[in-house]
Design an enzyme around this catalytic site. Structure first.
Site, mmCIF file in Angstrom:
data_model
loop_
_atom_site.group_PDB
_atom_site.id
_atom_site.type_symbol
_atom_site.label_atom_id
_atom_site.label_comp_id
_atom_site.label_asym_id
_atom_site.label_seq_id
_atom_site.Cartn_x
_atom_site.Cartn_y
_atom_site.Cartn_z
ATOM 1 C CG ASN A 129 -0.259 0.338 2.525
ATOM 2 O OD1 ASN A 129 0.520 -0.311 3.193
ATOM 3 N ND2 ASN A 129 -0.163 1.580 2.852
ATOM 4 C CB SER A 135 1.104 -2.654 5.873
ATOM 5 O OG SER A 135 1.933 -2.894 6.715
ATOM 6 C CG ASP A 136 5.701 1.223 2.804
ATOM 7 O OD1 ASP A 136 6.883 0.629 3.403
ATOM 8 O OD2 ASP A 136 6.115 1.960 1.813
ATOM 9 C CE1 TYR A 137 10.623 -0.842 9.437
ATOM 10 C CE2 TYR A 137 9.363 0.921 10.570
ATOM 11 C CZ TYR A 137 10.218 -0.137 10.493
ATOM 12 O OH TYR A 137 11.113 -0.379 11.688
#
Length: 874
Positions: free
Chosen positions: A356, A389-391
């Protein structure tokens, strides 16, 4: 003492391998790399006395604490001592050469864990059956563990995360994937814990950001996009996959396929630029390279492939003000017509994963957006793979102000079909949310089903250690064939922006400068009458902070071979320039002046026939969290450039950077401008190939370069406005223009020069009307009118003159790369069909509308020949 040396040292916690590179120009230089950590140590003060070398500098992880070394050489070995911050002081015993890999001794141990007779690949039906059987054995806690990711160590890609150690999380089955295991030994250690100690022995996925190379580093993606060469880009990704997979990395956090029109945004360096058509082709090539080899026909079970994860879905490249992580606000038409096409292409190519975007869309963080992630990505585009998800993006749903706490953020992310939470622990709330009836068991099962399916497709469920191959590492990492591929793509990625005849070194037989009109026979005078080629007598002055810098790899790389990066100085020496003809001065730092630096640079320039001015950005000035308000070169370098130019000597600007820059001053004062970007491990050789004429530059811009940063964002495929600027009304006031400068960029999309001059004939269409389902042909003859053999990228643009919604002034719809010998002509034919004219509108979705269309063909988006046709109604 010159060359590569290696040593092994033991600490109380681990074994380290050190590599040193000793080089010499006027003085000695020392570089050091360390395994298993790809963290550089730089020595900026080096002294030699007899057979002893002493140096001091700084380490990446503690730049304020001094690192020092003393080396005493004798034959093919040396002894000495090294002081490393956080590690201590070590005695050294080094041997010439790279030496064995750090984990070569593990080969026999690891081989005992791998299956000698691996079962045959499972069919999709067999995988489905196995997944359902395993899913039925898992508790809710087990399932949530598969949806969580942890870091391999305390190294962080973002803010620090409060979490248990990875060993504990893996052993308890609370992590199904691991990020940032930079070495094969750590992969083996954690995988063994998962298989032997976790509740069901489910293997881990190992994830890393393999953006433009694993150990052999290729040009940054913005650079390789300028090659417009899909085969070469595909091969770069295939090489990267081979090297990463040999170290146990199976899941890539790339490619980044965001479209961006704002060079202030640091992450433009990771993408393909401003055009959705070209971006879609490059996205497809990258997915095929990572997942399917150079022919795109491989599979994820192939030991030389890794999962491609498209990021960042979607619209991240439109962050307001070019500021990372900032707000995005756009219409659905812009989203679908500009930012979505590369993701569509990547999904159609079979990308196994999607990540995302950090931004909001329609007021909702993408990580929580049901309309984007579930309805658009999964339901409409048909994406069935893993969504990660991104970090920290799940936690950041709270920071955005869209969730009250991590528990609510977890619910929103799962509702949006987010399968894996990267590193943070909001998903620990899933059992309670399920117990409260706020999440259903089927939602969790669907997510875990997708994760387990991927693990089966990779073959991990049948052979958890199959990717951990020290012997393959030794064969693949930084191999000669991989370095050759990097050098070839680097040469194709260089864009010649200006040339008045100063290049190639020794004088150009063809024209330089900027084409003023497609097909015009423009010829600018040569200023390079002296012979400064490798075999000539003239002298070169190589000046600037990037003249002998190894900071040519760019951001988002973790190579253990950074100390072997070929500098521009080294590239020119290898091309035949002896030290007696290659004068050198650093002149300034990247962002700060050097005492006496300008004076030394001017003294060298005055002795030379041609000056190569090597300026740019360091790797930390582009990439994630590296947005810049000002996209000019730092003042220290500008002052250096002004002083060198004032000598009156011909100046060739050689740029190292990760974004379009404001080059207006250099366009007026430099004789030639060479955009090299960050070119990777073989950068110095590739740049020297172009400067000397061994390679005729063929790169073409994929982002426009502004005339002034006040124009930003400036891009070629803009709308007309209701009061467009034209030649006829340029003197009027109430039109869409600036009072103090033009609307057009300095260098437009698609632009680039070479050492040959190509002429374009008239554009011809084989018919004036196009029926739905039919085709028409656009033809143009291109001739290499003057200069050496070269490659021309012939570009096709189309304008929909009048639509149900306003359409861009032109859009790239095709291109052809043609190699032409001196005097050779070739007819280029483009086939245009209804699909080339389609776009998305709120009323009709994706469709082509009847009406007038303009066809434009030329060497870039500005200098084109034009013809028209009409699309008839069905």
């Amino acid at each position: 003492m010159l060359g590569i040396w290696h040593a092994f040292i033991e600490t109380p916690r681990l074994k380290l391998k050190l590599q040193f590179k000793v080089a010499k120009k006027a003085a000695y230089a020392l570089d050091m790399a360390m395994e298993p950590f790809p963290l550089p140590v730089r020595f900026d003060r080096v002294e030699a006395e007899g057979g002893t070398l002493r140096a001091t500098g700084s380490a990446y992880w503690k730049p304020d604490e001094e690192t020092s070394v003393e080396l005493r050489f004798e034959g093919d070995a040396f002894e000495g001592s090294l002081r490393l911050p956080s590690f201590g002081v070590f005695a050294l015993a080094c041997i010439r050469g790279r030496g064995p890999t750090l984990y070569a001794s593990l080969a026999d141990e690891i081989a005992a864990y791998r299956k000698t007779d691996a079962p045959p690949p499972r069919s999709e039906a067999e995988i489905g059956e196995a997944v359902e059987a395993l899913l039925g054995k898992l508790s809710l806690a087990d399932k949530v563990g598969q949806m969580c990711q942890c870091m391999a160590s305390n190294f962080s890609f973002g803010g620090a995360v409060a979490s248990d150690p990875p060993e504990k999380l893996v052993a308890e089955g609370r992590a199904g994937s691991v990020l940032g295991a930079f070495d094969l030994g750590r992969v083996f250690e954690l995988q063994r814990i998962a298989v032997e100690r976790s509740p069901h022995g489910i293997p881990l996925l190992f994830n890393n950001d393999i953006i433009h190379g694993a150990q052999t580093i290729f040009p940054v993606p913005l650079a390789w996009a300028c090659s417009w060469d899909m085969d070469a880009i595909r091969e770069a990704c295939a090489v990267s996959a081979r090297e990463a997979a040999a170290s146990g990395i199976v899941y890539n956090h790339g490619p980044m396929v965001d479209i961006s029109r704002d060079p202030r945004w640091g992450r433009v360096v990771e993408g393909a630029g401003e055009d959705p058509y070209l971006g879609a082709l490059i996205a497809k090539a990258q997915v095929e390279g990572f997942q399917g080899g150079t022919d795109g026909q491989g599979s994820l079970r192939d030991l030389d492939t890794i999962v491609a994860c498209l990021k960042h879905f979607v619209g991240y490249g439109a962050a307001e003000g070019g500021r990372d992580y900032n707000t995005v606000d756009m219409s659905e038409a812009t989203l679908r017509n500009v930012y979505l096409p590369p993701f569509q292409a990547g999904i159609e190519a079979g990308a196994g994963a999607v990540m995302n975007a950090f931004n909001i869309y329609q007021g909702v963080p993408v990580a929580a957006s049901v309309p984007l992630l579930k309805e658009l990505l999964r339901d409409e585009l048909g994406f069935e793979g893993v969504l990660i998800s991104d970090y920290g993006a799940v936690d950041e749903i709270v920071q955005h102000g869209h969730a009250r706490d991590a528990k609510e953020a977890a619910k929103k992310a799962v509702d949006a079909t987010m399968d894996i939470e990267m590193v943070t622990r909001a998903y620990d709330h899933i059992p309670r949310l399920t117990a409260e009836g706020k999440l259903s068991q089927s939602q969790i099962d669907n997510a875990v089903r997708r994760i387990l399916t991927l693990k089966y497709r990779l073959g991990l469920m049948d052979d958890p250690y199959r990717y951990i191959r020290p012997e393959r590492e030794a064969e693949m990492h930084f191999s000669e064939s991989h370095l050759a591929a990097s050098r070839a793509l680097a040469s194709k990625s260089i864009v010649l922006l200006k040339n008045d005849g100063a290049l190639p070194l020794g004088g150009a037989s063809g024209a330089g400068g900027r084409l003023e009109g497609a097909g015009d026979a423009v010829s600018l005078p040569s200023t390079a009458s002296r012979d400064c080629g490798p075999g000539g007598r003239g002298k070169l002055a190589l000046i600037g902070p990037f003249a002998d810098s190894k900071d040519l790899l760019g951001p988002w790389q973790f190579s253990r071979f950074g100390h072997e990066t070929v500098t521009l100085y080294e590239g020119l020496v290898a091309a035949g320039y002896g030290e007696d003809r290659l004068l050198y001065a650093q002149g300034s730092g990247v962002g700060t002046p050097i005492d006496g630096g300008i004076e030394a640079a001017v003294a060298q320039a005055e002795q030379a026939d041609v000056v190569l001015l090597a300026l740019g950005e360091d790797s930390g000035m582009s990439g994630e969290a590296a947005s810049r308000m000002r996209i000019a070169l730092p003042d220290a370098q500008l002052r250096l450039a002004e002083a060198v130019a004032a000598t009156g000597k011909p100046v060739v600007l050689v740029l190292t950077n990760g974004r379009p820059l404001d080059l207006t001053w250099f366009d007026r004062h430099a004789n030639a401008i060479v955009e090299t970007w960050f070119l990777g491990s073989q950068a110095g050789h590739a740049i020297a190939d172009v400067l000397t004429g061994a390679c005729n530059p063929s790169g073409r811009l994929t982002m426009s370069f502004p005339l002034h940063e006040g124009q930003v964002p400036v891009y070629y495929n803009h709308f007309r406005t209701g009061r467009p600027l034209t030649e006829a009304n340029a003197g009027e006031k109430f039109i869409s223009k600036y009072l103090d400068g033009p609307n057009e960029p300095l260098y437009p999309f698609g632009y680039g020069l070479g050492y040959a001059r190509f002429e374009y004939g008239e554009l011809r269409l084989d018919r004036e009307t196009l029926t739905p389902g039919g085709k028409l042909e656009a033809r143009v003859t291109v001739t290499n009118a003057d200069g050496p053999s070269g490659v021309e990228t012939v570009q096709l643009y189309i304008q929909d003159v009048c639509g149900s919604i306003v359409r861009p002034v032109k859009e790239l719809k095709g291109f052809a790369q043609v190699a032409l010998a001196p005097g050779e002509s070739r007819e280029i034919v483009f086939a245009i069909g209804e699909s080339d004219l389609a776009f998305w509108s709120p009323a009709a979705g994706y469709a082509a509308e009847p009406g007038e269309f303009r066809v434009m063909v030329g060497p870039n988006s500005r200098d084109v020949r034009t013809a028209s046709f009409e699309l008839l109604e069905a």
